[in-house]
Design a protein around this motif. Sequence first.
Motif, PDB file in Angstrom:
ATOM      1  N   VAL A 155       0.863  -1.186   0.000  1.00  0.00           N
ATOM      2  CA  VAL A 155       0.000   0.000   0.000  1.00  0.00           C
ATOM      3  C   VAL A 155       0.897   1.232   0.000  1.00  0.00           C
ATOM      4  O   VAL A 155       1.772   1.371   0.863  1.00  0.00           O
ATOM      5  N   TYR A 156       0.684   2.101  -0.973  1.00  0.00           N
ATOM      6  CA  TYR A 156       1.509   3.303  -1.098  1.00  0.00           C
ATOM      7  C   TYR A 156       0.782   4.511  -0.510  1.00  0.00           C
ATOM      8  O   TYR A 156      -0.404   4.731  -0.786  1.00  0.00           O
ATOM      9  N   ARG A 157       1.522   5.274   0.283  1.00  0.00           N
ATOM     10  CA  ARG A 157       0.967   6.488   0.897  1.00  0.00           C
ATOM     11  C   ARG A 157       1.860   7.677   0.556  1.00  0.00           C
ATOM     12  O   ARG A 157       3.066   7.649   0.817  1.00  0.00           O
ATOM     13  N   GLU A 158       1.242   8.688  -0.035  1.00  0.00           N
ATOM     14  CA  GLU A 158       2.000   9.872  -0.423  1.00  0.00           C
ATOM     15  C   GLU A 158       2.340  10.705   0.808  1.00  0.00           C
ATOM     16  O   GLU A 158       1.462  11.066   1.588  1.00  0.00           O
ATOM     17  N   LEU A 159       3.628  11.005   0.955  1.00  0.00           N
ATOM     18  CA  LEU A 159       4.080  11.850   2.059  1.00  0.00           C
ATOM     19  C   LEU A 159       4.989  12.934   1.478  1.00  0.00           C
ATOM     20  O   LEU A 159       6.226  12.854   1.570  1.00  0.00           O
TER      21      LEU A 159
END
Length: 272
Positions: A155-159
């Motif tokens: 799961v990719y989370r933009e930070l």
Amino acid sequence: MSERPTLRTALRAGGVVAFALTAHTGSRSLGRRLIAPALAASLVAGGAVVAYAATEKSGPAVANRAAIESVVRDYILEHPEIIPEAIKRLQAKEMAQKVADHRSALETPYQGAWEGAAKPDVTLVAFMDYACGYCRASLPDLARLVREDPNLRIVYRELPIITEGSIGAAKVSLLAAENSKFMAFHRAMYEAGDVEPDTVVKVAGKIGLDLAKARAALKSQGSNEPIMENVRLAQALDATGTPLFVVGNEIFTGAVGYDTLKEAIATARKKG
């Protein structure tokens, strides 16, 4: 004569934790976090001492404070290696609790911002920034992991914390996720090498996104709730930078490599 080793053992157990309360750790925040759990543990260990003393109220086993402190000090000096070991275990326990408190939010992807198994038994969460060189360096490891493991989901989370351009790229990546084009945008952005608005629009066109919507996303003002949620989650995990990986009960910062992540996945799978 047989009672004294028992008392000494109990005193040592309480002393190890008591010493941790005042040990210099090199981190003020860690020192503060040590107090509550260490105090609780010392009360448990101290209870063993009190219970023992209660059975010998009139005998020499009732030690005064100076004698107890002397025993504790001697034990710590003889076995200083227990201090970093205790701190390491405490950090791991705190880390696991932080992940557990936010696991559902962490492992639930935004729209199509994920790859791998639709029904995974292990989920790896990756917080990334398109301007982050270490994130780019981690891509081959992540690709290999998901390719080799049919039961893994990433799961990719933009930070977007590095540059202003990171924010625009992150907003367009969410647009890509909403249109089932996230992974195509994700890979193409890192291949492009920068997060300038023109580059983001070019990548959006290359993967087939509506350019008018991509430009609108770039120009949108105000906070973006999915991105702000990622920021809140990262703060809850005491994130210090990108990439940030969460696997099972473990948190890793930086390009830690294939082997470290693979081992963490195996550990998470064993624990269920």
